[in-house]
Design a protein around this motif. Structure first.
Motif, PDB file in Angstrom:
ATOM      1  N   PRO A   1       0.808  -1.227   0.000  1.00  0.00           N
ATOM      2  CA  PRO A   1       0.000   0.000   0.000  1.00  0.00           C
ATOM      3  C   PRO A   1       0.842   1.278   0.000  1.00  0.00           C
ATOM      4  O   PRO A   1       0.468   2.263  -0.619  1.00  0.00           O
ATOM      5  CB  PRO A   1      -0.808  -0.104   1.295  1.00  0.00           C
ATOM      6  N   LEU A   2       2.006   1.226   0.675  1.00  0.00           N
ATOM      7  CA  LEU A   2       2.850   2.418   0.677  1.00  0.00           C
ATOM      8  C   LEU A   2       3.358   2.697  -0.742  1.00  0.00           C
ATOM      9  O   LEU A   2       3.326   3.843  -1.211  1.00  0.00           O
ATOM     10  CB  LEU A   2       4.023   2.234   1.636  1.00  0.00           C
TER      11      LEU A   2
ATOM     12  N   ILE B   1      -7.646  -0.471  -2.459  1.00  0.00           N
ATOM     13  CA  ILE B   1      -7.408  -1.905  -2.714  1.00  0.00           C
ATOM     14  C   ILE B   1      -8.562  -2.735  -2.165  1.00  0.00           C
ATOM     15  O   ILE B   1      -9.086  -3.613  -2.853  1.00  0.00           O
ATOM     16  CB  ILE B   1      -6.074  -2.353  -2.069  1.00  0.00           C
TER      17      ILE B   1
ATOM     18  N   LEU C   1       0.164   6.503  -6.606  1.00  0.00           N
ATOM     19  CA  LEU C   1      -1.065   7.305  -6.744  1.00  0.00           C
ATOM     20  C   LEU C   1      -0.788   8.803  -6.600  1.00  0.00           C
ATOM     21  O   LEU C   1      -1.469   9.629  -7.198  1.00  0.00           O
ATOM     22  CB  LEU C   1      -2.092   6.892  -5.680  1.00  0.00           C
TER      23      LEU C   1
ATOM     24  N   SER D   1      -2.862  10.993  -1.311  1.00  0.00           N
ATOM     25  CA  SER D   1      -1.683  10.127  -1.228  1.00  0.00           C
ATOM     26  C   SER D   1      -0.419  10.955  -1.088  1.00  0.00           C
ATOM     27  O   SER D   1       0.516  10.554  -0.384  1.00  0.00           O
ATOM     28  CB  SER D   1      -1.588   9.239  -2.464  1.00  0.00           C
TER      29      SER D   1
ATOM     30  N   THR E   1      -8.235  11.804   1.437  1.00  0.00           N
ATOM     31  CA  THR E   1      -8.392  10.488   0.815  1.00  0.00           C
ATOM     32  C   THR E   1      -9.794   9.928   1.018  1.00  0.00           C
ATOM     33  O   THR E   1     -10.407   9.469   0.063  1.00  0.00           O
ATOM     34  CB  THR E   1      -7.369   9.474   1.371  1.00  0.00           C
TER      35      THR E   1
ATOM     36  N   ILE F   1      -2.237   6.218   9.143  1.00  0.00           N
ATOM     37  CA  ILE F   1      -3.114   6.993   8.276  1.00  0.00           C
ATOM     38  C   ILE F   1      -2.572   7.053   6.844  1.00  0.00           C
ATOM     39  O   ILE F   1      -3.331   7.188   5.895  1.00  0.00           O
ATOM     40  CB  ILE F   1      -3.328   8.408   8.873  1.00  0.00           C
ATOM     41  N   SER F   2      -1.245   6.906   6.691  1.00  0.00           N
ATOM     42  CA  SER F   2      -0.663   6.920   5.349  1.00  0.00           C
ATOM     43  C   SER F   2      -1.161   5.768   4.503  1.00  0.00           C
ATOM     44  O   SER F   2      -1.107   5.815   3.285  1.00  0.00           O
ATOM     45  CB  SER F   2       0.861   6.838   5.425  1.00  0.00           C
ATOM     46  N   LEU F   3      -1.579   4.682   5.154  1.00  0.00           N
ATOM     47  CA  LEU F   3      -1.997   3.497   4.418  1.00  0.00           C
ATOM     48  C   LEU F   3      -3.480   3.486   4.130  1.00  0.00           C
ATOM     49  O   LEU F   3      -3.958   2.685   3.335  1.00  0.00           O
ATOM     50  CB  LEU F   3      -1.661   2.243   5.228  1.00  0.00           C
TER      51      LEU F   3
ATOM     52  N   SER G   1      -0.180  11.795   2.415  1.00  0.00           N
ATOM     53  CA  SER G   1       0.215  10.606   3.172  1.00  0.00           C
ATOM     54  C   SER G   1       1.707  10.340   3.046  1.00  0.00           C
ATOM     55  O   SER G   1       2.368   9.984   4.025  1.00  0.00           O
ATOM     56  CB  SER G   1      -0.553   9.383   2.669  1.00  0.00           C
ATOM     57  N   VAL G   2       2.238  10.493   1.818  1.00  0.00           N
ATOM     58  CA  VAL G   2       3.655  10.213   1.611  1.00  0.00           C
ATOM     59  C   VAL G   2       4.512  11.231   2.360  1.00  0.00           C
ATOM     60  O   VAL G   2       5.486  10.865   3.024  1.00  0.00           O
ATOM     61  CB  VAL G   2       3.994  10.200   0.093  1.00  0.00           C
TER      62      VAL G   2
ATOM     63  N   VAL H   1       7.680  11.311   9.416  1.00  0.00           N
ATOM     64  CA  VAL H   1       7.826  10.371  10.539  1.00  0.00           C
ATOM     65  C   VAL H   1       9.196   9.697  10.490  1.00  0.00           C
ATOM     66  O   VAL H   1       9.895   9.574  11.505  1.00  0.00           O
ATOM     67  CB  VAL H   1       6.694   9.321  10.518  1.00  0.00           C
TER      68      VAL H   1
ATOM     69  N   LEU I   1       3.654  12.811   5.039  1.00  0.00           N
ATOM     70  CA  LEU I   1       3.518  12.446   6.446  1.00  0.00           C
ATOM     71  C   LEU I   1       4.458  11.293   6.794  1.00  0.00           C
ATOM     72  O   LEU I   1       5.179  11.336   7.797  1.00  0.00           O
ATOM     73  CB  LEU I   1       2.064  12.045   6.740  1.00  0.00           C
ATOM     74  N   PHE I   2       4.472  10.275   5.928  1.00  0.00           N
ATOM     75  CA  PHE I   2       5.347   9.122   6.162  1.00  0.00           C
ATOM     76  C   PHE I   2       6.807   9.564   6.223  1.00  0.00           C
ATOM     77  O   PHE I   2       7.546   9.182   7.128  1.00  0.00           O
ATOM     78  CB  PHE I   2       5.138   8.080   5.062  1.00  0.00           C
TER      79      PHE I   2
ATOM     80  N   PRO J   1      -4.607   4.120   0.179  1.00  0.00           N
ATOM     81  CA  PRO J   1      -4.407   2.958  -0.690  1.00  0.00           C
ATOM     82  C   PRO J   1      -5.191   1.722  -0.235  1.00  0.00           C
ATOM     83  O   PRO J   1      -5.752   1.018  -1.082  1.00  0.00           O
ATOM     84  CB  PRO J   1      -2.900   2.700  -0.633  1.00  0.00           C
TER      85      PRO J   1
ATOM     86  N   ARG K   1       1.930   1.823  -3.426  1.00  0.00           N
ATOM     87  CA  ARG K   1       0.778   2.287  -4.187  1.00  0.00           C
ATOM     88  C   ARG K   1       0.453   3.753  -3.873  1.00  0.00           C
ATOM     89  O   ARG K   1       0.057   4.509  -4.768  1.00  0.00           O
ATOM     90  CB  ARG K   1      -0.431   1.403  -3.868  1.00  0.00           C
ATOM     91  N   ALA K   2       0.651   4.146  -2.601  1.00  0.00           N
ATOM     92  CA  ALA K   2       0.427   5.547  -2.248  1.00  0.00           C
ATOM     93  C   ALA K   2       1.395   6.446  -3.010  1.00  0.00           C
ATOM     94  O   ALA K   2       1.023   7.495  -3.531  1.00  0.00           O
ATOM     95  CB  ALA K   2       0.588   5.742  -0.737  1.00  0.00           C
TER      96      ALA K   2
ATOM     97  N   PRO L   1       3.107   5.589  10.343  1.00  0.00           N
ATOM     98  CA  PRO L   1       1.870   6.358  10.479  1.00  0.00           C
ATOM     99  C   PRO L   1       0.726   5.643   9.759  1.00  0.00           C
ATOM    100  O   PRO L   1       0.687   5.635   8.526  1.00  0.00           O
ATOM    101  CB  PRO L   1       2.190   7.697   9.810  1.00  0.00           C
TER     102      PRO L   1
ATOM    103  N   SER M   1      -2.373  14.249  10.082  1.00  0.00           N
ATOM    104  CA  SER M   1      -3.083  12.984   9.864  1.00  0.00           C
ATOM    105  C   SER M   1      -4.526  13.245   9.457  1.00  0.00           C
ATOM    106  O   SER M   1      -5.077  12.559   8.600  1.00  0.00           O
ATOM    107  CB  SER M   1      -3.088  12.141  11.139  1.00  0.00           C
TER     108      SER M   1
ATOM    109  N   LEU N   1      -7.814  10.712  -4.126  1.00  0.00           N
ATOM    110  CA  LEU N   1      -6.749   9.772  -3.769  1.00  0.00           C
ATOM    111  C   LEU N   1      -5.371  10.252  -4.203  1.00  0.00           C
ATOM    112  O   LEU N   1      -4.378   9.966  -3.544  1.00  0.00           O
ATOM    113  CB  LEU N   1      -7.038   8.390  -4.370  1.00  0.00           C
TER     114      LEU N   1
ATOM    115  N   TYR O   1      -6.538  12.083   6.053  1.00  0.00           N
ATOM    116  CA  TYR O   1      -7.816  11.364   6.093  1.00  0.00           C
ATOM    117  C   TYR O   1      -8.881  12.108   5.288  1.00  0.00           C
ATOM    118  O   TYR O   1      -9.603  11.528   4.492  1.00  0.00           O
ATOM    119  CB  TYR O   1      -8.268  11.200   7.549  1.00  0.00           C
TER     120      TYR O   1
END
Lengths: 313, 273
Positions: A50-51, B123, A57, A281, A271, B114-116, A284-285, A291, A287-288, B119, A53-54, B112, A264, A277, A268
C-alpha cells in the motif's frame, strides 16, 4: 548458541554435543525462516505494497468519483501540498501538540514513576489505577473530555465560574483541551517506561552520592537522570512518533474546526472524505517521510539505543 | 524526611484522582436523564439507567459491539499465533536475518497508519474486503505483530530451555517435556502479548472509520463517532456516554486482573536492561 541448547523442535537426529553438522545448521536455518515467514509476510504485505501504491497514486490526479479522468501529473501534487497555507498551518498545529504533550508527559510521567518507585504498599492499586487511561479507548476518552468542556453538557465552566466560554471556538483553547485529553491518556505509558528505567539506576550510586553530601536535586540531575538516559530516550521516541500521528482526539473533539486540523486529519480528509486519492496520497507520503525523519533524528541525532528498543539487551 | 512522607501519601492520591475523575464523570453523565444532561453539575441529581436501555436497543451499537468483539478476538488469536512462531525462532534458532526481522517490526510500529488508509481503502474496495471483518482483521494483525514479537522474544529469551532436555533425560517424551515444562513457562508471555494486541484492536479508530461503512463491520469507536441519537430531536450525549461506559468495562476488568502482566509486557520490549 551451542548444540547443547539447540531446539528439540528441530528435525530429529543425533545430538552432536561437540560439533554440529552442516545439515543440521541448514535445517535450523530453514526452520527459522519457515517460522518467521508468516509474520513477516503479514507485516510487510499490508505496509509495503500500500505504501508503494500511495507513492504511485501521488503522481496522478485521481478522484475515486471520476476514475476515467485519472491522469499522470508528476510531482505537481507535492507542489500543491507544500505551497498550501493550510498544510503549513496543520504542520504547526501538529508540531505544537506534539511538543507540548510530550514535554508535559515527560515531567508528569516522571513524577508518577517516582511516586510508584518509592511506594512500599498499595503498589498494585496505584499501578491498576494508572493502567486504566492506557487501556481505555482513545475515542471514549476524547468524548469524556469533550463533554466535560462543552457549553451545554460540561461542568468545567460551571465549576470554575467561566460563564459561557466556548472552549472549542478558539484555536488556543481547543488545542489546550485536545492536548489535555492526550496527556491524560498517554502519561501512564510514559510513566511505566520511566519506572522501568528508574529500577535500573544502581542504588549504590545514589547512596554514595548521598554520603558525599549531594542534595536531592543534585542526585536527581547528576545520578538518576543520566543513568536512565536510555529509557528516557526510548520513551520520548515512541511518544513523539505517536503524538505526531494524532487523529482520534481531534476527530471527536473538533472535527478539525477552529484551526485544530492535524497532518493525519488532513490526509484522512483528502483520501476518505473528499476521495481525492492522488492529492491525499501525496499528503500521506509527506507524512510518512516526516515520521521517518523524526525517527532518524532521534536515532542518529540523540543516539537512541535501538538494540535496547528491540529488547536485545 | 517530612516532605518525603507527605509525598508518599499525596502522590498516590494524586495519581488516583488523575485517572479516576474523567471516568467518574463519564459514568455520572451516563446516569443523567432527560433535561438533567445540561445542568452543568458533576454528579447526577436523579440517576437513571434509561440511557443504558436505549443503547442496548440501538442496532447501531449492538452490531458494533458484536463486530468489535469478533474482530478483536480473531485478530488477537492470529497475531499471537504468528508472533509466537516468529519469536520462538528468533529467541532459540540460529539463522541469518534475525536482526532484520526485529528492525522491520520496529519500523512498522513507528508507521503512520493513516498513510496506508487511502491505498488500503482503494485496494479493499477492488478486492471486496471493504466493510468486512477480514478487511479490519488483516491490518490489525500487521500492526500488532511488532509489539507481540518483541514481547514474546523478550519472554522466550528468559526461559531456561535446558529444562526441556532435562525432563527428557528423566524419561519424559518430547511432547510431555514440551507440554509440562515449556508451555507453563511460555504461557505468561503469550498471554501478555494477547492482552496488548486486544487493546490495540479494541482501541483502533483510523481503520475502523476508513475501511467500513455499515453495521456489517463497523466497530464501536467508529460507531460512537457517527452516533446521532435515537431520534433527530434527542441529544446523543447521554447515550454515547452510556455506550462508552459499556465498552470501558472490559478494559477495566482486564486491567484489574492482569495489571502485572500488562506492565511486564509494555516495558519488556522498550526498556530491558
Amino acid at each position: 548458541m551451542t548444540a547443547a541448547t539447540a531446539p528439540a523442535a528441530a528435525p530429529p537426529g543425533p545430538v552432536g554435543r561437540v560439533q554440529r553438522s552442516n545439515g543440521r545448521t541448514r535445517a535450523e536455518r530453514r526452520l527459522g525462516w519457515t517460522l518467521v515467514a508468516p509474520a513477516l509476510v503479514a507485516m510487510v504485505g499490508v505496509t509495503a505494497y500500500p505504501l508503494a501504491r500511495a507513492v504511485w497514486l501521488s503522481l496522478y490526479s485521481y478522484r475515486l468519483t471520476d476514475p476515467a479522468g485519472r491522469h499522470f501529473v508528476g510531482l505537481s501534487n507535492y507542489g500543491v501540498v507544500l505551497t498550501d497555507r493550510l498544510w503549513w498551518s496543520d504542520v504547526l498545529t501538529t508540531v505544537a501538540i506534539t511538543v507540548v504533550t510530550v514535554a508535559v508527559e515527560l515531567v508528569v510521567g516522571f513524577a508518577f514513576a517516582s511516586v510508584m518507585h518509592h511506594l512500599v504498599f498499595g503498589r498494585r492499586l496505584v499501578r491498576t489505577a494508572i493502567l486504566v487511561p492506557y487501556g481505555i479507548i482513545t475515542v471514549v476518552a476524547a468524548f469524556a473530555w469533550r463533554y466535560a468542556f462543552a457549553l451545554d453538557t460540561g461542568f468545567v465552566n460551571h465549576v470554575f465560574g467561566l460563564g459561557n466560554f466556548a472552549w472549542f471556538g478558539h484555536r488556543g483553547s481547543a488545542l489546550f483541551v485536545i492536548s489535555l485529553a492526550e496527556i491524560w491518556k498517554t502519561t501512564p505509558f510514559m510513566s511505566l517506561l520511566l519506572l522501568a528505567g528508574l529500577a535500573q539506576v544502581p542504588r549504590e550510586l545514589l547512596e554514595a552520592a548521598e554520603v558525599d553530601g549531594a542534595t536531592r536535586t543534585q542526585r536527581l540531575f547528576r545520578v538518576t537522570l543520566p543513568n536512565m538516559r536510555a529509557a528516557i530516550m526510548v520513551a520520548l521516541l515512541f511518544r513523539t512518533l505517536d503524538a505526531y500521528r494524532i487523529f482520534d482526539t481531534v476527530f471527536v473533539m473538533t472535527n478539525g474546526a477552529a484551526g485544530t486540523e492535524t497532518v493525519s486529519f488532513l490526509a484522512y480528509r483528502q483520501t476518505i472524505t473528499r476521495t481525492a486519492l492522488g492529492l491525499g496520497s501525496a499528503v500521506s507520503v509527506v507524512l510518512f517521510v516526516s515520521v521517518v525523519l523524526i525517527a532518524i533524528l532521534f536515532i542518529k541525532g540523540f543516539g537512541v539505543d535501538l538494540a535496547r528498543a528491540r529488547g536485545e539487551r | 524526611m517530612g516532605r518525603v512522607r507527605i509525598l508518599k501519601v499525596t502522590g498516590p492520591v494524586l495519581i488516583a484522582v488523575w485517572t479516576l475523575v474523567p471516568l467518574l464523570w463519564l459514568v455520572s453523565l451516563s446516569l443523567k436523564g432527560g433535561d438533567h444532561i445540561n445542568d452543568g453539575r458533576f454528579w447526577p441529581t436523579a440517576p437513571t439507567l434509561r440511557n443504558y436501555r436505549t443503547v442496548f436497543r440501538t442496532d447501531l451499537f449492538t452490531s458494533a459491539l458484536r463486530n468489535s468483539i469478533g474482530i478483536s478476538v480473531i485478530a488477537t488469536v492470529l497475531s499471537v499465533v504468528l508472533a509466537t512462531l516468529a519469536a520462538y525462532a528468533i529467541a532459540r534458532l540460529d539463522f541469518p536475518g534475525k536482526k532484520l526481522i526485529l528492525s522491520v517490526a520496529l519500523g512498522i510500529a513507528m508507521f503512520p497508519t493513516i498513510s496506508l488508509v487511502g491505498p488500503l481503502f482503494d485496494i479493499w474496495r477492488s478486492v471486496g474486503l471493504y466493510d468486512t471483518w477480514p478487511g479490519l482483521v488483516i491490518p490489525y494483525l500487521s500492526f500488532t505483530l511488532p509489539l507481540s514479537i518483541w514481547t514474546l522474544t523478550a519472554f522466550f529469551r528468559e526461559i531456561p530451555w535446558e529444562m526441556e532436555q532435562a525432563a527428557q533425560v528423566d524419561g519424559a517424551t518430547p511432547w510431555q517435556a514440551f507440554r509440562k515444562v515449556i508451555v507453563p513457562l511460555a504461557a505468561p508471555g503469550v498471554f501478555t502479548a494477547a492482552i496488548l494486541t486486544f487493546f490495540f484492536a479494541w482501541n483502533d479508530f483510523v481503520f475502523g472509520i476508513s475501511l467500513t461503512s455499515t453495521g456489517r463491520a463497523r466497530t464501536v469507536p467508529a460507531a460512537l463517532a457517527f452516533f446521532t441519537g435515537a431520534s433527530q430531536f434527542e441529544q446523543p450525549t447521554a447515550a454515547i456516554a452510556a455506550a462508552a461506559v459499556v465498552v470501558t468495562i472490559p478494559v477495566v476488568a482486564i486491567v484489574l486482573v492482569f495489571q502485572r502482566r500488562i506492565v511486564a509486557g509494555l516495558t519488556s520490549g522498550a526498556v530491558k536492561g
